[in-house]
Design a protein around this motif. Structure first.
Motif, PDB file in Angstrom:
ATOM      1  N   LEU A 117      18.376  26.575  -3.324  1.00 17.60           N
ATOM      2  CA  LEU A 117      17.761  27.902  -3.838  1.00 17.60           C
ATOM      3  C   LEU A 117      18.224  27.805  -5.395  1.00 17.60           C
ATOM      4  CD1 LEU A 117      16.914  30.662  -3.509  1.00 17.60           C
ATOM      5  CD2 LEU A 117      19.098  31.304  -2.916  1.00 17.60           C
ATOM      6  N   VAL A 118      17.500  27.996  -6.275  1.00 19.81           N
ATOM      7  CA  VAL A 118      17.840  28.470  -7.636  1.00 19.81           C
ATOM      8  C   VAL A 118      17.986  29.927  -7.887  1.00 19.81           C
ATOM      9  CG1 VAL A 118      16.950  28.248 -10.091  1.00 19.81           C
ATOM     10  CG2 VAL A 118      16.464  26.456  -8.447  1.00 19.81           C
ATOM     11  N   THR A 119      17.131  30.618  -7.423  1.00 18.50           N
ATOM     12  CA  THR A 119      17.346  32.136  -7.659  1.00 18.50           C
ATOM     13  C   THR A 119      16.097  32.729  -6.968  1.00 18.50           C
ATOM     14  OG1 THR A 119      17.329  33.759  -9.171  1.00 18.50           O
ATOM     15  CG2 THR A 119      15.806  32.285  -9.676  1.00 18.50           C
ATOM     16  N   LYS A 120      16.346  34.226  -6.641  1.00 24.53           N
ATOM     17  CA  LYS A 120      15.026  34.939  -6.094  1.00 24.53           C
ATOM     18  C   LYS A 120      14.570  35.745  -7.297  1.00 24.53           C
ATOM     19  CE  LYS A 120      16.950  35.042  -1.338  1.00 24.53           C
ATOM     20  NZ  LYS A 120      17.477  35.817  -0.392  1.00 24.53           N
ATOM     21  N   ILE A 121      13.021  35.849  -7.247  1.00 26.56           N
ATOM     22  CA  ILE A 121      12.632  36.210  -8.481  1.00 26.56           C
ATOM     23  C   ILE A 121      12.016  37.863  -8.224  1.00 26.56           C
ATOM     24  CG2 ILE A 121      10.611  36.231 -10.240  1.00 26.56           C
ATOM     25  CD1 ILE A 121      10.786  33.229  -9.700  1.00 26.56           C
ATOM     26  N   GLY A 122      11.226  37.916  -7.387  1.00 26.18           N
ATOM     27  CA  GLY A 122      10.681  39.395  -7.059  1.00 26.18           C
ATOM     28  C   GLY A 122      10.132  38.977  -5.609  1.00 26.18           C
ATOM     29  N   LEU A 123       8.946  38.393  -5.400  1.00 24.47           N
ATOM     30  CA  LEU A 123       8.590  38.019  -4.314  1.00 24.47           C
ATOM     31  C   LEU A 123       8.978  36.734  -3.718  1.00 24.47           C
ATOM     32  CD1 LEU A 123       6.265  38.553  -2.114  1.00 24.47           C
ATOM     33  CD2 LEU A 123       4.707  37.105  -3.567  1.00 24.47           C
ATOM     34  N   CYS A 124       9.342  35.949  -4.624  1.00 20.45           N
ATOM     35  CA  CYS A 124       9.575  34.461  -3.829  1.00 20.45           C
ATOM     36  C   CYS A 124      10.774  34.283  -4.354  1.00 20.45           C
ATOM     37  CB  CYS A 124       8.692  33.612  -4.798  1.00 20.45           C
ATOM     38  SG  CYS A 124       6.872  33.900  -4.711  1.00 20.45           S
ATOM     39  N   GLU A 125      11.486  33.212  -3.364  1.00 16.49           N
ATOM     40  CA  GLU A 125      12.406  32.473  -3.528  1.00 16.49           C
ATOM     41  C   GLU A 125      12.140  31.162  -4.537  1.00 16.49           C
ATOM     42  OE1 GLU A 125      14.505  30.438  -0.248  1.00 16.49           O
ATOM     43  OE2 GLU A 125      14.817  32.467   0.772  1.00 16.49           O
ATOM     44  N   LEU A 126      12.897  30.986  -5.549  1.00  9.52           N
ATOM     45  CA  LEU A 126      12.699  29.705  -6.264  1.00  9.52           C
ATOM     46  C   LEU A 126      13.534  28.542  -5.909  1.00  9.52           C
ATOM     47  CD1 LEU A 126      11.340  28.340  -8.686  1.00  9.52           C
ATOM     48  CD2 LEU A 126      12.809  29.225 -10.196  1.00  9.52           C
ATOM     49  N   ARG A 127      12.916  27.545  -5.543  1.00  8.81           N
ATOM     50  CA  ARG A 127      14.025  26.487  -4.945  1.00  8.81           C
ATOM     51  C   ARG A 127      13.671  25.217  -5.807  1.00  8.81           C
ATOM     52  NH1 ARG A 127      16.478  28.037  -0.418  1.00  8.81           N
ATOM     53  NH2 ARG A 127      16.891  25.825   0.231  1.00  8.81           N
ATOM     54  N   LEU A 128      14.553  24.295  -5.915  1.00 12.08           N
ATOM     55  CA  LEU A 128      14.509  22.872  -6.653  1.00 12.08           C
ATOM     56  C   LEU A 128      14.494  21.984  -5.479  1.00 12.08           C
ATOM     57  CD1 LEU A 128      14.651  21.297  -9.190  1.00 12.08           C
ATOM     58  CD2 LEU A 128      16.902  21.440  -9.113  1.00 12.08           C
ATOM     59  N   MET A 129      13.302  21.180  -5.421  1.00 11.48           N
ATOM     60  CA  MET A 129      13.246  20.091  -4.666  1.00 11.48           C
ATOM     61  C   MET A 129      14.363  19.067  -4.988  1.00 11.48           C
ATOM     62  SD  MET A 129      10.878  20.499  -2.395  1.00 11.48           S
ATOM     63  CE  MET A 129      10.624  19.193  -1.603  1.00 11.48           C
ATOM     64  N   PRO A 147       7.050  32.633  -1.082  1.00  8.18           N
ATOM     65  CA  PRO A 147       7.059  34.195  -0.856  1.00  8.18           C
ATOM     66  C   PRO A 147       7.896  34.433   0.443  1.00  8.18           C
ATOM     67  CG  PRO A 147       4.709  33.316  -1.123  1.00  8.18           C
ATOM     68  CD  PRO A 147       5.604  32.112  -1.080  1.00  8.18           C
ATOM     69  N   GLN A 148       8.673  35.465   0.219  1.00  7.99           N
ATOM     70  CA  GLN A 148       9.402  36.083   1.182  1.00  7.99           C
ATOM     71  C   GLN A 148       8.881  37.101   2.325  1.00  7.99           C
ATOM     72  OE1 GLN A 148      13.902  36.567  -0.684  1.00  7.99           O
ATOM     73  NE2 GLN A 148      12.164  36.759  -2.183  1.00  7.99           N
ATOM     74  N   ARG A 149       7.947  36.557   2.722  1.00  5.27           N
ATOM     75  CA  ARG A 149       7.058  37.031   3.727  1.00  5.27           C
ATOM     76  C   ARG A 149       6.906  36.564   4.944  1.00  5.27           C
ATOM     77  NH1 ARG A 149       8.149  40.529   0.404  1.00  5.27           N
ATOM     78  NH2 ARG A 149       6.720  41.874  -0.753  1.00  5.27           N
ATOM     79  N   GLY A 150       7.088  36.953   6.093  1.00  2.00           N
ATOM     80  CA  GLY A 150       7.202  36.248   7.377  1.00  2.00           C
ATOM     81  C   GLY A 150       5.794  36.010   7.879  1.00  2.00           C
ATOM     82  N   THR A 181      -1.010  39.177  -6.353  1.00  2.00           N
ATOM     83  CA  THR A 181      -0.921  39.365  -7.646  1.00  2.00           C
ATOM     84  C   THR A 181       0.677  38.919  -8.195  1.00  2.00           C
ATOM     85  OG1 THR A 181      -2.474  41.202  -7.728  1.00  2.00           O
ATOM     86  CG2 THR A 181      -1.021  41.094  -9.676  1.00  2.00           C
ATOM     87  N   MET A 182       1.560  39.146  -7.344  1.00  3.68           N
ATOM     88  CA  MET A 182       3.010  38.893  -7.885  1.00  3.68           C
ATOM     89  C   MET A 182       2.878  37.230  -7.715  1.00  3.68           C
ATOM     90  SD  MET A 182       4.582  41.146  -8.962  1.00  3.68           S
ATOM     91  CE  MET A 182       6.491  40.341  -8.649  1.00  3.68           C
ATOM     92  N   GLU A 197       4.294  35.070 -10.657  1.00  9.25           N
ATOM     93  CA  GLU A 197       5.548  34.444 -10.752  1.00  9.25           C
ATOM     94  C   GLU A 197       5.334  32.885 -10.790  1.00  9.25           C
ATOM     95  OE1 GLU A 197       7.847  35.752  -6.981  1.00  9.25           O
ATOM     96  OE2 GLU A 197       7.838  37.437  -7.951  1.00  9.25           O
ATOM     97  N   THR A 198       4.088  32.457 -10.314  1.00  4.00           N
ATOM     98  CA  THR A 198       3.979  31.116 -10.358  1.00  4.00           C
ATOM     99  C   THR A 198       3.681  30.690 -11.896  1.00  4.00           C
ATOM    100  OG1 THR A 198       2.818  31.007  -8.120  1.00  4.00           O
ATOM    101  CG2 THR A 198       2.116  29.152 -10.066  1.00  4.00           C
TER     102      THR A 198
END
Length: 136
Positions: free
Chosen positions: A16-28, A40-43, A57-58, A62-63
């Motif tokens: 995990l790098v950070t959480k933006i709005g909709l998404c978790e941003l992760r570094l491989m 996207p933080q949606r199940g 749209t989000m 974010e992309t």
């Protein structure tokens, strides 16, 4: 609505790098490329069209935000963006910085060679650059 849980393979292969709005941003963890993943933080979502119109749209916003920050932080020649998900079904978007002469240039990063795990110092440095670039 299904509760959000990070796929175990994404959790294992990225940090995990950070959480933006909709998404978790992760570094491989594979250090051959500056390689990010937006999740996207949606199940229960495996396709972009399964998101609500606002979430679509989000995700697009974010992309673009992350792609621009990655290019600024790395000086990359090209930013590759893809949402394939044939193996990991949870919706996730790859954002990868590419440069002429990097491993497998100009071919895809998937299925090429063996992962070279990024060390903790390099990971922390790149994550900090990314967070800073996201703020600009």
């Amino acid at each position: 609505m299904t509760e959000y849980h990070l796929d175990e393979r994404l959790a294992r292969d990225s940090d995990l790098v950070t959480k933006i709005g909709l998404c978790e941003l992760r570094l491989m963890k594979d250090g051959r490329w500056p390689w990010l993943v937006l999740i996207p933080q949606r199940g229960g979502i495996s396709e972009v069209f399964e998101l609500t119109p606002l979430d679509q749209t989000m995700l697009t916003f974010e992309t673009a935000l992350v792609g621009e920050a990655l290019k600024r932080a790395t000086g990359a020649t090209k930013i590759n963006v893809a949402a394939i998900g044939n193996i990991v079904r949870q919706l996730h978007v790859h954002v990868i910085a590419r440069n002429e002469g990097d491993p497998n240039w100009p071919g895809p990063v998937w299925g090429f060679g063996s992962a070279e795990i990024r060390d903790d110092e390099e990971r922390a440095s790149l994550a900090a650059k990314l967070v800073e670039a996201l703020k600009s």
